[in-house]
Design an enzyme around this catalytic site. Structure first.
Site, short mmCIF file in Angstrom:
data_model
loop_
_atom_site.label_atom_id
_atom_site.label_comp_id
_atom_site.label_asym_id
_atom_site.label_seq_id
_atom_site.Cartn_x
_atom_site.Cartn_y
_atom_site.Cartn_z
N GLU A 125 1.56 -12.03 -1.81
CA GLU A 125 0.24 -12.60 -1.59
C GLU A 125 0.06 -13.84 -2.47
O GLU A 125 0.16 -13.77 -3.68
CB GLU A 125 -0.81 -11.53 -1.95
N ASP A 170 -8.90 -7.41 -2.09
CA ASP A 170 -8.25 -8.36 -1.19
C ASP A 170 -6.78 -7.99 -0.96
O ASP A 170 -6.28 -8.05 0.16
CB ASP A 170 -8.32 -9.78 -1.76
N ASP A 183 -6.17 -5.43 -6.09
CA ASP A 183 -7.62 -5.51 -5.91
C ASP A 183 -7.96 -5.31 -4.44
O ASP A 183 -7.07 -5.04 -3.62
CB ASP A 183 -8.16 -6.83 -6.45
N ASP A 223 -1.87 -8.13 -4.79
CA ASP A 223 -2.64 -7.85 -6.00
C ASP A 223 -3.28 -6.47 -5.92
O ASP A 223 -3.55 -5.96 -4.84
CB ASP A 223 -3.77 -8.88 -6.16
#
Ligand code: 0RA
Length: 636
Positions: A426, A503, A501, A499
């Site tokens: 990403e 997203d 998180d 990541d």
């Protein structure tokens, strides 16, 4: 074992004992494996017998209890296994069923057992052979009978132990630890199977009680497979009502339920005698032929299809369709690689004729539903034509040819696909770190910018116009759709690295959806992985420890001398790690850990993806809350 029991065995019976010895020698021959699947096979065998009673209209309640002593108890209110003396063996019918390989219900005329199903079964005797202890209790003739066995051999005589005005059978068994490496039953596995069986046997109640963990669940579906369709479509937007057909024929019973949805996928599940015929077979062939024919005939007759328009294809009429075809027949032939393809040719014509007739009748009686179905099919036809044109353009331009690898792909130098890995990363900054940190001999890096397209809402032509997806597909080398060829896979492992998180989780889900929907064999064959970057870096002086979860962080803290002075860094993204750190923590095969993505069960996975990616929001939220961490773990 008591001597008198042994002595009274006739020649036939001795042969019988050898029979069950064979089961213990080579259990795999009878139940496939001795892992968790084989272990649960024991439960299915007994429950299938109870279901047979239900299919014969003789049983309405089944209870499966998992006891704390490791036993499984299956109780039914069927007719009870007969206890009268069996002519051939000279033993009671009960003992014969439990000790003779393949005796099952096949008593012929004298046993009076109308074989309605269960022919797939290996027999209750196999369960008995593989159990350290089995207790059979039969309620029949106003009496309660009991007999106990160990490893396939009777250890008591058949005894009368009480009176009752009920009928039924209770089989309690403890799987033999000498046979199975793991002997603990899994509640969820049994629950899922019981749900399916309850759907397939209209009106039967199946309860599962877990005494070990104090859990229970009851399934009862008055609507049978009609309820099953409702369940499968619960997170989808349906088009029109459920079509339901149930017909007894000389060839057997044919039950069909179907409903259209506005999705692009087709889901057809077929069963023969309650066995999931994964490879399809004659009943499926008959259904498909009749579906295409009936819809085209209706559309022509009512001028929904104009004279100059071409017929809807078999694919067009199945887009967005959820269907279940369940047939029951006396002599099913199971063929194919996994013996899960129905071979009875008479079932093709039976299903085809019944469905033709009844579905036409439905369409005539429900013109509004008919219009909904046909407009969905026509839309699919138009999209198919458009997508084909788009695909041809894409392929003509050579966009998907291996020649033009995407510029942002940092490929590895090894050309041996069995050793190589592709990291899909990403963002450009993490991509940069990964490119510097990797072992360029066998690790390739493909950075993705931002979100990829949600393939759940798009057809192939749009999917292929998305640059991120296009790069991924080209990098994989396998093509897509009809050009898909797993032999051309350029990397053994495809690692999704995002990541930690929200997203990152979203991008991961989008990629998983892409792989699941369009590159399913990659998932099935275990090529897809999820990287596990650390969440924390703990440091003090020269000592550095990485932690991959909050629990690990707490544990790791204890390793430091002066806990209050540890420097704790929480990584918000991969970009915060320098190339060396990323290599050390996440990419180095010696030290990293990764999750391998497994498709446990196509139906369940499909539900999960629908839940996560479909249009309906509430079920998605619930799923993320309850299953956030339940991905299969595999350290490499
Ligand atoms: C043989 C014959 C009959 C029933 C059964 C076996 C039978 C087996 C199992 C195993 C678990 N539950 C079961 N229930 C029944 C037919 C009995 C009759 O004709 O009365």
């Amino acid at each position: 074992m008591a001597d008198d029991v042994k002595k009274s065995y006739g020649a036939e019976q001795i042969q019988v004992l050898e029979g069950l010895e064979a089961v213990r020698k080579r259990p795999g021959m009878y139940i496939g494996t001795t892992d968790m699947e084989g272990l649960h096979h024991l439960v299915w065998e007994i429950v299938d017998n109870a279901i047979d009673e239900a299919m014969a209209g003789e049983c309405s309640n089944i209870v499966v209890t998992l006891n704390s002593d490791g036993s499984c108890m299956v109780e039914d209110d069927g007719r009870g296994i007969p206890v009268d003396t069996h002519k051939k063996t000279g033993r009671s019918a009960l003992e014969t069923v439990l000790t003779v390989l393949h005796a099952g219900g096949k008593f012929g005329a004298e046993g009076g057992y109308k074989v309605s199903g269960g022919l797939h079964g290996v027999g209750v005797s196999v369960v008995n052979a593989l159990s350290s202890k089995t207790v059979a209790e039969v309620r029949r003739n106003g009496k309660i009978y009991r007999q106990e066995y160990s490893r396939g051999k009777p250890v008591t005589e058949l005894e009368e132990v009480g009176k009752t005005d009920e009928t039924g059978t209770t089989i309690t068994f403890i799987p033999d630890a000498d046979m199975f490496p793991i002997t603990e039953f899994d509640y969820e596995t049994i629950k899922n199977r019981m749900r399916q069986q309850a759907y397939l046997t209209k009106g039967v109640s199946i309860k599962i009680v877990d005494k070990r963990f104090d859990k229970k669940y009851k399934f009862y579906f008055e609507g049978g497979i009609k309820s099953y369709i409702q369940h499968l479509n619960k997170n989808k937007e349906s088009l029109g009502r459920i079509v339901y057909i149930d017909k007894d024929l000389p060839e057997g019973n044919v039950e069909i339920a179907l409903q259209y949805t506005n999705s692009y996928q087709e889901h057809i599940f077929t069963f023969a005698n309650n066995i999931h015929t994964v490879e399809g077979g004659m009943h499926l062939t008959g259904f498909k032929a009749a579906l295409t024919r009936t819809i085209n005939a209706y559309a022509r007759k009512n001028s929904i299809l104009k004279e100059k328009e071409a017929n809807l294809t078999a694919e067009d009429v199945r887009e967005g369709l959820t269907a279940i075809i369940s047939v029951k027949l006396t002599d099913p032939q199971f063929e194919g690689q996994t013996k899960s393809k129905l071979g009875n040719a008479e079932m093709r014509t039976a299903v085809e004729n019944v469905f033709n007739e009844q579905f036409s009748e439905f369409l005539n009686e429900h013109p509004n539903d008919a219009k909904l179905f046909i407009s969905k099919c026509s839309l699919a036809a138009r999209a198919r034509i458009a997508a084909k044109a788009a695909r041809e353009t894409v392929i003509r331009k050579g966009v998907l040819e291996g020649m033009t690898l995407p510029g942002k792909l940092a490929d590895c130098s090894s050309k041996d696909p069995s050793k190589t890995e592709l990291y899909i990363v990403e963002g450009d900054s993490a991509g940069g770190s990964a490119k510097q940190g990797r072992d360029r001999e066998f690790q390739a890096i493909l950075p993705l910018r931002g979100k990829i397209l949600n393939v759940e809402h798009s057809r192939m032509d749009r999917i292929l116009s998305n640059n991120e997806i296009k790069s991924t597909v080209i990098a994989l080398g396998v093509g897509i759709g009809e050009t898909f060829n797993i032999e051309k896979l350029r990397y053994n492992r495809i690692v999704i690295m995002t990541d930690a998180d929200v997203d990152g989780a979203h991008i991961r889900t989008l990629l998983l959806t892409l792989f699941y929907r369009y590159f399913k064999p990659l998932v099935e064959q275990g090529h897809i992985y999820i990287a596990q970057p650390p969440l924390y870096k703990l440091g003090q002086g020269k000592k550095t420890v990485y932690a991959y979860s909050d629990e690990e962080k707490e544990e790791a803290l204890k390793e430091f001398k002066d806990v209050s002075k540890v420097n704790i860094q929480r990584y918000k993204g991969l970009g915060e790690m320098n190339p060396d750190q990323l290599w050390e923590t996440t990419m180095n095969p010696e030290t990293r850990s990764m999750l391998r993505v497994a498709v446990e069960d196509a139906e369940r996975a499909d539900q999960v993806f629908d839940t996560l990616m479909g249009t309906e929001v509430p079920p998605r939220k619930k799923f993320i809350q309850t299953h956030a961490k339940s991905v299969k773990n595999l350290d490499i």
